[in-house]
Design an enzyme around this catalytic site. Structure first.
Site, PDB file in Angstrom:
ATOM      1  CD  GLN A 111      -9.337   2.666  11.133  1.00 19.80           C
ATOM      2  OE1 GLN A 111      -8.422   2.912  10.369  1.00 19.80           O
ATOM      3  NE2 GLN A 111     -10.307   1.838  10.825  1.00 19.80           N
ATOM      4  CE  LYS A 114     -11.758   4.421   7.970  1.00 19.17           C
ATOM      5  NZ  LYS A 114     -10.625   3.773   7.257  1.00 19.17           N
ATOM      6  CE  LYS A 126      -4.287   2.786   9.244  1.00 16.97           C
ATOM      7  NZ  LYS A 126      -5.526   2.497   8.526  1.00 16.97           N
ATOM      8  N   GLY A 165      -4.478  -4.839   8.535  1.00 11.89           N
ATOM      9  CA  GLY A 165      -3.640  -4.404   7.426  1.00 11.89           C
ATOM     10  C   GLY A 165      -3.944  -2.992   6.966  1.00 11.89           C
ATOM     11  CG  ASP A 166      -3.498   1.320   5.838  1.00  9.47           C
ATOM     12  OD1 ASP A 166      -4.705   1.574   5.808  1.00  9.47           O
ATOM     13  OD2 ASP A 166      -2.653   2.114   5.374  1.00  9.47           O
ATOM     14  CB  THR A 209     -11.642  -1.961   1.984  1.00  3.45           C
ATOM     15  OG1 THR A 209     -11.140  -2.523   3.193  1.00  3.45           O
ATOM     16  CG2 THR A 209     -11.565  -0.453   2.052  1.00  3.45           C
ATOM     17  CG  ASN A 240      -7.220  -5.245   0.223  1.00  3.60           C
ATOM     18  OD1 ASN A 240      -8.094  -4.478   0.614  1.00  3.60           O
ATOM     19  ND2 ASN A 240      -7.365  -6.558   0.288  1.00  3.60           N
ATOM     20  CB  SER A 385     -11.566  -5.636  10.985  1.00  2.84           C
ATOM     21  OG  SER A 385     -10.526  -5.785  10.057  1.00  2.84           O
TER      22      SER A 385
HETATM   23  P1  NDP Z   1      -1.975  -1.743  -0.728  1.00  6.22           P
HETATM   24  O1  NDP Z   1      -0.616  -1.669  -0.187  1.00  6.22           O
HETATM   25  O2  NDP Z   1      -2.601  -3.069  -0.976  1.00  6.22           O
HETATM   26  O3  NDP Z   1      -2.064  -0.927  -2.094  1.00  6.22           O
HETATM   27  C1  NDP Z   1      -1.742   0.418  -2.156  1.00  6.22           C
HETATM   28  C2  NDP Z   1      -1.777   0.858  -3.604  1.00  6.22           C
HETATM   29  O4  NDP Z   1      -1.592   2.267  -3.684  1.00  6.22           O
HETATM   30  C3  NDP Z   1      -0.649   0.245  -4.431  1.00  6.22           C
HETATM   31  O5  NDP Z   1      -1.057   0.137  -5.762  1.00  6.22           O
HETATM   32  C4  NDP Z   1       0.463   1.280  -4.271  1.00  6.22           C
HETATM   33  O6  NDP Z   1       1.423   1.238  -5.303  1.00  6.22           O
HETATM   34  C5  NDP Z   1      -0.338   2.565  -4.304  1.00  6.22           C
HETATM   35  N1  NDP Z   1       0.335   3.605  -3.512  1.00  6.22           N
HETATM   36  C6  NDP Z   1       0.688   3.542  -2.216  1.00  6.22           C
HETATM   37  N2  NDP Z   1       1.303   4.656  -1.818  1.00  6.22           N
HETATM   38  C7  NDP Z   1       1.341   5.438  -2.909  1.00  6.22           C
HETATM   39  C8  NDP Z   1       1.858   6.728  -3.148  1.00  6.22           C
HETATM   40  N3  NDP Z   1       2.446   7.428  -2.168  1.00  6.22           N
HETATM   41  N4  NDP Z   1       1.704   7.243  -4.406  1.00  6.22           N
HETATM   42  C9  NDP Z   1       1.113   6.519  -5.396  1.00  6.22           C
HETATM   43  N5  NDP Z   1       0.601   5.285  -5.210  1.00  6.22           N
HETATM   44  C10 NDP Z   1       0.715   4.768  -3.994  1.00  6.22           C
HETATM   45  O7  NDP Z   1      -2.879  -0.865   0.262  1.00  6.22           O
HETATM   46  P2  NDP Z   1      -4.467  -0.841   0.420  1.00  6.22           P
HETATM   47  O8  NDP Z   1      -5.122  -1.112  -0.872  1.00  6.22           O
HETATM   48  O9  NDP Z   1      -4.801  -1.658   1.588  1.00  6.22           O
HETATM   49  O10 NDP Z   1      -4.696   0.678   0.837  1.00  6.22           O
HETATM   50  C11 NDP Z   1      -5.004   1.700  -0.112  1.00  6.22           C
HETATM   51  C12 NDP Z   1      -5.683   2.852   0.601  1.00  6.22           C
HETATM   52  O11 NDP Z   1      -6.903   2.388   1.190  1.00  6.22           O
HETATM   53  C13 NDP Z   1      -4.892   3.496   1.749  1.00  6.22           C
HETATM   54  O12 NDP Z   1      -5.217   4.866   1.817  1.00  6.22           O
HETATM   55  C14 NDP Z   1      -5.450   2.798   2.978  1.00  6.22           C
HETATM   56  O13 NDP Z   1      -5.274   3.570   4.142  1.00  6.22           O
HETATM   57  C15 NDP Z   1      -6.911   2.692   2.585  1.00  6.22           C
HETATM   58  N6  NDP Z   1      -7.710   1.688   3.283  1.00  6.22           N
HETATM   59  C16 NDP Z   1      -7.326   0.376   3.315  1.00  6.22           C
HETATM   60  C17 NDP Z   1      -8.129  -0.540   3.942  1.00  6.22           C
HETATM   61  C18 NDP Z   1      -7.826  -1.986   3.941  1.00  6.22           C
HETATM   62  O14 NDP Z   1      -8.643  -2.758   4.438  1.00  6.22           O
HETATM   63  N7  NDP Z   1      -6.718  -2.446   3.408  1.00  6.22           N
HETATM   64  C19 NDP Z   1      -9.362  -0.141   4.638  1.00  6.22           C
HETATM   65  C20 NDP Z   1      -9.699   1.238   4.469  1.00  6.22           C
HETATM   66  C21 NDP Z   1      -8.890   2.112   3.833  1.00  6.22           C
HETATM   67  P3  NDP Z   1       2.599   0.146  -5.286  1.00  6.22           P
HETATM   68  O15 NDP Z   1       1.996  -1.126  -5.781  1.00  6.22           O
HETATM   69  O16 NDP Z   1       3.613   0.723  -6.211  1.00  6.22           O
HETATM   70  O17 NDP Z   1       3.078   0.065  -3.879  1.00  6.22           O
HETATM   71  O1  2IT Z   2      -8.114   2.252   7.186  1.00 10.24           O
HETATM   72  C1  2IT Z   2      -8.705   1.214   7.553  1.00 10.24           C
HETATM   73  O2  2IT Z   2      -9.887   1.223   7.886  1.00 10.24           O
HETATM   74  C2  2IT Z   2      -7.963  -0.051   7.535  1.00 10.24           C
HETATM   75  N1  2IT Z   2      -6.814  -0.079   7.113  1.00 10.24           N
HETATM   76  C3  2IT Z   2      -8.600  -1.308   8.060  1.00 10.24           C
HETATM   77  C4  2IT Z   2      -8.552  -1.349   9.556  1.00 10.24           C
HETATM   78  C5  2IT Z   2      -8.996  -2.644  10.185  1.00 10.24           C
HETATM   79  O3  2IT Z   2      -8.854  -2.727  11.417  1.00 10.24           O
HETATM   80  O4  2IT Z   2      -9.486  -3.540   9.506  1.00 10.24           O
END
Ligand code: NDP
Ligand code: 2IT
Length: 453
Positions: A111, A114, A126, A165-166, A209, A240, A385
């Site tokens: 992060q 990034k 984080k 969120g994450d 994202t 997401n 954000s």
């Molecule tokens: P969500 O919780 O919205 O979605 C996560 C997705 O990945 C779900 O479909 C989940 O399945 C699946 N998942 C989670 N863990 C596992 C695992 N161990 N094995 C297989 N599938 C898995 O999270 P986000 O979409 O927000 O985050 C996804 C990725 O993007 C993460 O790496 C996060 O750090 C990264 N990220 C997120 C950002 C954001 O703004 N939200 C910004 C930048 C990066 P299930 O539905 O079964 O839980």
């Molecule tokens: O991994 C990431 O960049 C996030 N989950 C979003 C972080 C944020 O502060 O919006």
């Protein structure tokens, strides 16, 4: 690695030998910045590097809460405040049973670079908890979030640390945490981002994202004379990032063949179109169901449940032009990378954080696959954000079009900065080096100017 860099690496391993994800993230970073060893005076190089791998602060606390049956429950929560050289600590909160200090340190470390790449005044942090939101009622999630904020609240602030969120933390959880902070401190300020637009959230933050990932990938393809029109894409995850990556890919004329969740993989050769994506959004965001349901509704799709002992993921063995891992860390291993290469994949755009293992990354790059590393390609979320923080400070709300236009500009700038850094310090199209180096230089300059702190 040069000796000076190796010494930093050895110390990280010696101090925290069990933190495998953190060691992986530091290894990738040090492999890249090692190329600067002759460009930066030794003392500066050394003294900044040994500090940059150590969090400024890591808070660990217990979260007691009561479930719907009146039973007392307990979880562990964390906030890793990694680096404030460029601004307040900034980064998401993850709720997932796998959460531990290693995972949060790797995420906070990624992060930091990034956030530097976004060009905004954001430090890196984080947090999260081993709380598992799956199967919990809204009331249980609310009580957990409220209890968590009773402790977290004293460590954050609009100019100190701004969580978001994450995995497992979206609009619902942010709302509950924000509401509790307000009750505790009697202040309506931007202490969290990803809020609903009715109480200070930025438009386009939920989309940011995924949209940003597609904007950066499009810029990378454009430089190679390629584009997204009519191209087939693999997306993993269905949360997401995956949802809005798919949405933007469809808007850019691409075809999305796959999505997944933690239970299994969905392959739809006829393509996941807007109507099917709307079904997935309701399924995952409202009903909180499993993606297997999609294959019951749309018979043209195949669902493959995850097999715990499998050495590869069938999703990465579907023939396509581009791949977008949007689920979690290390979801592409060496076997998966070999499948991607054998199937002629041309670009891997990382929506998730560190979705590719170090060896898999090497296989992709050795075979000429364009690799957009997460710390650059998923930076759109934290960038918006950052824009939400600006809007909160101004007590204004910009239109969706204004925010989207700024997001596009930021992602294009990130592409331009990482590709120039790659050409200057490494090799053309080594965007892993480009992102690590471009992110690092700005932070290093700031740490130095502030007295090596
Ligand atoms: P969500 O919780 O919205 O979605 C996560 C997705 O990945 C779900 O479909 C989940 O399945 C699946 N998942 C989670 N863990 C596992 C695992 N161990 N094995 C297989 N599938 C898995 O999270 P986000 O979409 O927000 O985050 C996804 C990725 O993007 C993460 O790496 C996060 O750090 C990264 N990220 C997120 C950002 C954001 O703004 N939200 C910004 C930048 C990066 P299930 O539905 O079964 O839980
Ligand atoms: O991994 C990431 O960049 C996030 N989950 C979003 C972080 C944020 O502060 O919006």
């Amino acid at each position: 690695m040069h000796d000076a860099t190796q010494r930093i690496m050895d110390r990280v391993i010696q101090l925290d030998s069990n933190q495998t994800e953190f060691i992986q993230a530091v290894t990738s970073f040090l492999n890249s910045v090692d190329k600067l060893v002759d460009d930066i005076p030794q003392l500066i190089y050394h003294k900044v590097l040994d500090r940059i791998v150590e969090p400024e602060r890591a808070i660990i606390f217990r979260v007691p809460w009561v479930d719907d049956d009146g039973q007392m429950q307990l979880n562990r929560a964390f906030r890793v405040q990694m680096n404030s050289a460029l601004g307040p600590y900034k980064g998401g909160m993850r709720f997932h049973p796998s959460v531990n200090l290693s995972i949060l340190k790797f995420l906070a470390f990624e992060q930091t670079f990034k956030n530097s790449l976004t060009g905004l005044a954001l430090g890196g942090g984080k947090g999260g908890s081993d709380f598992n939101p799956k199967g919990k009622s809204d009331g249980e999630v609310m009580r957990f979030c409220q209890s968590l904020m009773i402790e977290l609240g004293r460590h954050i602030g609009e100019d100190t640390d701004v969580p978001a969120g994450d995995i497992g933390v979206g609009g619902r959880e942010i709302g509950y945490m924000y509401g509790q902070y307000k009750r505790l401190y009697n202040k309506s300020v931007g202490i969290l981002t990803g809020k609903h637009p009715s109480f200070g959230g930025s438009y386009i933050r939920p989309e940011a994202t995924g949209y940003g990932l597609v904007y950066l990938s499009a810029a990378m393809l454009d430089a190679e004379g390629k584009n997204l029109q009519d191209k087939s894409c693999l997306v993993s995850g269905s949360g997401n990032v995956a949802q809005f990556t798919t949405e933007k890919l469809l808007k850019m004329g691409a075809k999305v063949l796959t999505m997944s969740d933690s239970s299994g993989v969905l392959i739809d050769p006829s393509g996941i179109d807007e109507e099917k994506l709307a079904f997935i959004k309701t399924l995952k965001n409202v009903r909180r169901g499993r993606i297997a349901e999609y294959a019951q509704k749309y018979k043209e799709a195949t669902y493959i449940a995850h097999n715990g002992s499998a050495t590869s993921n069938p999703l990465w063995d579907v023939k396509a032009d581009y791949a977008f891992p949007c689920a979690t860390q290390n979801e592409i291993n060496t076997e998966d990378a070999k499948h991607l290469v054998a199937n002629g994949i041309q670009l891997v755009g990382e929506g998730a954080n560190m979705p590719t293992t170090l060896d898999a990354e090497q296989i992709l790059m050795d075979n000429g696959v364009l690799l957009a590393p997460g710390k650059a390609s998923n930076a759109g979320g934290v960038a918006v954000s950052g824009l939400e923080m600006v809007q909160n400070s101004q007590r204004l709300q910009w239109t969706p079009a204004q925010v989207d236009a700024q997001l596009l500009t930021i992602m294009k700038n990130i592409y331009s900065n990482i590709s120039s850094a790659a050409e200057k310090y490494s090799t053309k199209n080594n965007f892993v080096d480009g992102a690590n180096i471009a992110g690092f230089i700005k932070i290093s300059d700031a740490m130095l100017a502030q007295g090596y702190v």
